[in-house]
Design a protein around this motif. Structure first.
Motif, PDB file in Angstrom:
ATOM      1  N   ASP A   1       9.916   6.892   5.813  1.00 17.75           N
ATOM      2  CA  ASP A   1       8.911   7.478   4.929  1.00 17.75           C
ATOM      3  C   ASP A   1       7.555   6.812   5.131  1.00 17.75           C
ATOM      4  OD1 ASP A   1       9.953   5.145   3.867  1.00 17.75           O
ATOM      5  OD2 ASP A   1       9.944   5.826   1.788  1.00 17.75           O
ATOM      6  N   VAL A   2       7.422   5.548   4.713  1.00 18.34           N
ATOM      7  CA  VAL A   2       6.155   4.828   4.865  1.00 18.34           C
ATOM      8  C   VAL A   2       6.458   3.429   5.389  1.00 18.34           C
ATOM      9  CG1 VAL A   2       4.946   6.105   3.055  1.00 18.34           C
ATOM     10  CG2 VAL A   2       6.183   4.010   2.465  1.00 18.34           C
ATOM     11  N   SER A   3       5.438   2.814   5.977  1.00 19.48           N
ATOM     12  CA  SER A   3       5.578   1.464   6.501  1.00 19.48           C
ATOM     13  C   SER A   3       4.902   0.463   5.567  1.00 19.48           C
ATOM     14  CB  SER A   3       4.974   1.372   7.897  1.00 19.48           C
ATOM     15  OG  SER A   3       5.629   2.247   8.788  1.00 19.48           O
ATOM     16  N   SER A   4       5.196  -0.810   5.784  1.00 17.49           N
ATOM     17  CA  SER A   4       4.691  -1.857   4.892  1.00 17.49           C
ATOM     18  C   SER A   4       3.911  -2.899   5.685  1.00 17.49           C
ATOM     19  CB  SER A   4       5.868  -2.476   4.129  1.00 17.49           C
ATOM     20  OG  SER A   4       5.404  -3.311   3.088  1.00 17.49           O
ATOM     21  N   TYR A   5       3.884  -4.145   5.208  1.00 18.44           N
ATOM     22  CA  TYR A   5       3.011  -5.196   5.724  1.00 18.44           C
ATOM     23  C   TYR A   5       3.781  -6.515   5.782  1.00 18.44           C
ATOM     24  CZ  TYR A   5       2.935  -6.109   0.727  1.00 18.44           C
ATOM     25  OH  TYR A   5       3.325  -6.352  -0.555  1.00 18.44           O
TER      26      TYR A   5
END
Length: 793
Positions: A645-649
């Protein structure tokens, strides 16, 4: 509809090598070819945009288009020779049908007539053969010409995934035809419960009829198909058909069969049932009188790995009517007599006499070449394509790119750094149809899959072949993948349905674009080059980079990487889920790989019991972890989670402040969040992620530099580490401590080193803010440090 598609005969080429290109212009329209150097394949407006450089070359001109079709479906061809048109005959085989006809169970469907053993010419309606008809019943056909066909049916539908002995005998003197259908059920090949539910009387038959003599024809003897026309204008010769010294014309085949066939036989007279039984179990043990009347006895278990290399099918009778396997049906398959005592085919080859055929197998499109390109001296190593356009229009329907990779001159390096393009992984994912066929596609992506025109085209044109994430039309997993066909999801500008941005080829162009922007010189090589040349290739370079997703590796590739590290090489593993699946090249054709998906791993299908070993080399397939070579022993990390879905850090860890490591973080604050941006899901840590784990082989001298956080609940732990399904224990995202991307660095012998950020999304963050960001800064510091002579800090 796509109006133009194409492929090349090789992925990589050195100066002086010639690359052949094969093009299909669907409506026979003229097209323009242009050589381009592809630098950035992402069309995302939030990034630097699509980048290509036109290169002056002799291929840059207009060509007359022509339509070229792909003839899918695997079968065995025994060339027509004297003696294969007998007056009297017997055909027989063990069969394990997987789409026998219409019905409510699984993959049974009305797929039309299927050939089993046929000397049949459908166009002329001559010859004879064993078939499965549209209703799923065994039938024999004997043809004396158009309108003169005798069809004899068992009138007993065959059961899916049950072994049968099937046979037809014909006596020319009496005109008598006898058709036999007999289930052969054991506790391993169908289950005794199947036999109890379906007594022999319901699934077996002996049918007698009368027929005129079959008319002779020039059709080859085929297993798993029938001839529509004797010569389709295509042929096999050389390559992995070494035994085909002279060109062997291929028929226009049809009526392709799905399922296994074991021990097909042909005799020159009508055999009694007792003789059929004796011949079925083995040619060598038959009485001499019977052996003299055998025209062919093909044993598929004879030298499986060797015969895969030549695609030869061995006739063990004195007639030596050897055949050829076309479109690479699957070898090393359990036969009708598999006991389960051995699960490795070369330990009990006589129990692995089956070949699994599929109506959508493809090993080579076999198109005619349209033009060629010889790589000139001085052409810079890199990623190239021949761009094809109809009418000068750049639209999905009128444009195609055929990528290939230019290497430096043979045996030389033109830079201190090399990028190994993960072409094995490109092949494994080639032409996947998960967006249209996978029931979990939307759940994996966390949204409705967004498809390209090429995805829809592939859904309509299954003859373009499948990926190792696909299932065949009969539900069995795809374990072979060939690049000798248009691979439409390995194209500049292609956006994969699964990820929030790019995947595989175009994701790796994020890296090449950044290298160009930073002014780093680099050479390009492919997985196949590494498999073939090994450490000798890597040792020319001070620094070696992987792509974003080197998931599929051969044994020789792992050996080369480990030897490079041990000899002082400096290596950047720039992705995640790397070195996960065993992949093996065809022993005589590097354009084809084999991948068996075993009992564990994050996978789209699972191999059947007893079928875990590669046909190409005889070794256990599946995960490298199962063979004692878990990825962390190669790259320091192991695959831990996936979420699309989405990526992070990342946040820095204390090790990043140590004297041995702080040089990598020059220009980056101690508390600065790293990579909360990017073209792949909006962050540098995402899609698939790897973790540091000493228990699984991370080197004890590895420094943990940074760790990701903030993943959503769609980021799930890999299933090979989930031993029990317990509610609330193996959750996703931050509630599971195993869900993290770990960035590591460690030194190796002889002043070597390894750097790995542990994320598939990492390279997608490099171009953010016009390449001025902390991911780019960290990467530049590492590469510049690795390139320097002398010891690292």
């Amino acid at each position: 509809m796509l109006r133009i598609t194409g492929y090349s005969d090789r992925y990589s080429a050195c100066p002086g090598d010639t690359v052949q290109f094969y093009v299909n212009s669907e409506k026979a329209e003229r097209y323009q070819a242009q050589l381009v150097r592809v630098i950035h394949g992402d069309t995302n407006p939030e990034g630097p945009g699509f980048k290509e450089e036109e290169i002056d070359a002799p291929v840059n001109k207009a060509y007359a288009g022509r339509q070229q079709k792909i003839h899918g479906g695997s079968y065995v061809l025994v060339p027509d020779t004297a003696g294969l048109n007998p007056g009297s005959f017997t055909l027989q085989a063990f069969i394990f049908p997987t789409t026998p006809g219409p019905g409510p169970h699984g993959y049974c469907h009305d797929k039309g007539m299927q050939g089993i053993v046929t000397k049949w010419h459908a166009g002329k309606q001559t010859g004879f053969g064993l078939f499965i008809d549209e209703s799923g019943c065994l039938v024999a056909k004997i043809g004396a010409g158009k309108g003169k066909v005798t069809t004899v049916s068992s009138d007993k539908p065959l059961l899916r995934k049950v072994w049968y002995l099937v046979a037809v005998s014909y006596d020319a003197a009496s005109g008598e035809v006898v058709l036999y259908q007999e289930p052969v059920v054991s506790n391993t090949n169908g289950g005794l419960g199947m036999a109890l539910l379906h007594p022999a009387s319901e699934t077996s038959a002996v049918v007698t009829a009368k027929s005129a003599k079959p008319a002779a024809n020039d059709a080859p003897l085929l297993f798993a198909a029938a001839t529509v026309a004797s010569d389709a204008g295509r042929a096999i010769q050389g390559g992995h058909y070494k035994e085909a010294v002279d060109p062997v014309p291929l028929p226009e085949q049809g009526w392709c069969y799905n399922g296994k066939i074991d021990r097909p036989r042909m005799a020159g007279r009508a055999l009694a049932k007792s003789e059929i039984d004796a011949l079925a179990r083995g040619f060598a043990g038959c009485p001499g009188e019977l052996r003299n009347d055998v025209l062919g006895a093909w044993d598929f278990h004879a030298s499986i790995t060797k015969s895969v290399a030549t695609c030869q099918i061995v006739d063990v009778s004195p007639n030596r009517r050897h055949g050829f396997a076309i479109n690479l049906p699957v070898r090393g398959m359990t036969g009708y007599n598999w006991t389960g005592d051995e699960i490795v085919y070369h330990h009990a080859p006589e129990e692995y006499g089956a070949i699994h055929f599929h109506d959508d197998d493809i090993d080579d499109a076999r198109w005619s070449s349209d033009f060629s390109f010889t790589v000139p001296e001085g052409l810079k190593s890199g990623v190239y394509s021949v761009r094809l356009r109809i009418g000068g229009k750049s639209t999905p329907e009128t444009e195609d790119y055929i990528p290939f990779f230019v290497r430096p001159p043979k045996g030389k390096a033109t830079a201190k750094m090399a990028f190994i393009v993960p072409t094995n992984s490109y092949m494994a994912y080639s032409n996947d149809n998960l967006a249209t066929n996978s029931v979990v596609a939307e759940l994996l992506a966390g949204r409705v899959p967004i498809m390209n025109a090429s995805d829809l085209y592939l859904n309509e044109h299954r003859e373009y072949g499948l990926s190792t994430y696909s299932c065949h039309s009969d539900g069995s997993g795809v374990c072979y993948s060939s690049r000798l066909r248009p691979i439409l999801n390995m194209r500049p500008k292609y956006r994969h349905w699964l990820s929030p941005s790019l995947w595989q080829f175009n994701a790796d162009l994020h890296l090449t674009d950044w290298l160009e922007q930073m002014g780093f010189d680099y050479d390009v090589h492919t997985d196949e080059d590494l498999d073939r040349e090994g450490l000798a290739l890597l040792s020319r370079y001070r620094v070696v980079l992987t792509g974003s997703h080197p998931e599929y590796s051969s044994e020789r590739m792992l050996d080369a990487y480990e030897a490079y590290q041990a000899s002082g090489g400096r290596w950047l593993y720039l992705g995640a889920n790397g070195f996960y699946w065993c992949s093996q090249y065809h022993p005589d054709n590097g354009n084809i790989i084999e991948v068996r998906k075993g009992e564990a791993g994050t996978r789209a299908w699972t191999a059947n019991p007893g079928e875990y070993n590669n046909a190409f080399d005889g070794k256990y397939g599946g995960m490298w972890r199962a063979r004692g070579r878990i990825p962390s022993k190669v790259c320091g990390l192991t695959f831990t989670g996936y979420g699309f879905d989405v990526s992070s850090y990342y946040r820095r860890e204390p090790d990043s402040l140590r004297p041995e490591c702080k040089w990598m973080f020059n220009g980056i604050g101690e508390n600065e969040i790293i990579g909360d941006f990017g073209l792949v899901g909006g962050g540098a840590a995402g899609l698939e992620i790897d973790r540091y784990d000493l228990e699984f082989g991370t080197p004890h001298n590895a420094f943990l530099l940074a760790r990701s956080e903030g993943h959503t609940d769609l980021m799930m732990q890999v299933n090979e580490e989930i031993h029990f399904t317990v509610r609330g224990y193996y959750g996703g995202g931050d509630e599971n401590p195993m869900i993290r991307a770990d960035m590591i660095y460690y030194k190796t012998p002889n002043d070597g080193a390894v750097f790995a950020p542990g994320s598939l999304a990492w390279c997608g963050a490099l171009s953010h803010n016009n390449y001025d960001n902390n991911v780019s800064r960290l990467m530049k510091n590492v590469i510049k440090g690795f390139l320097k002579a002398g010891p690292l800090p």
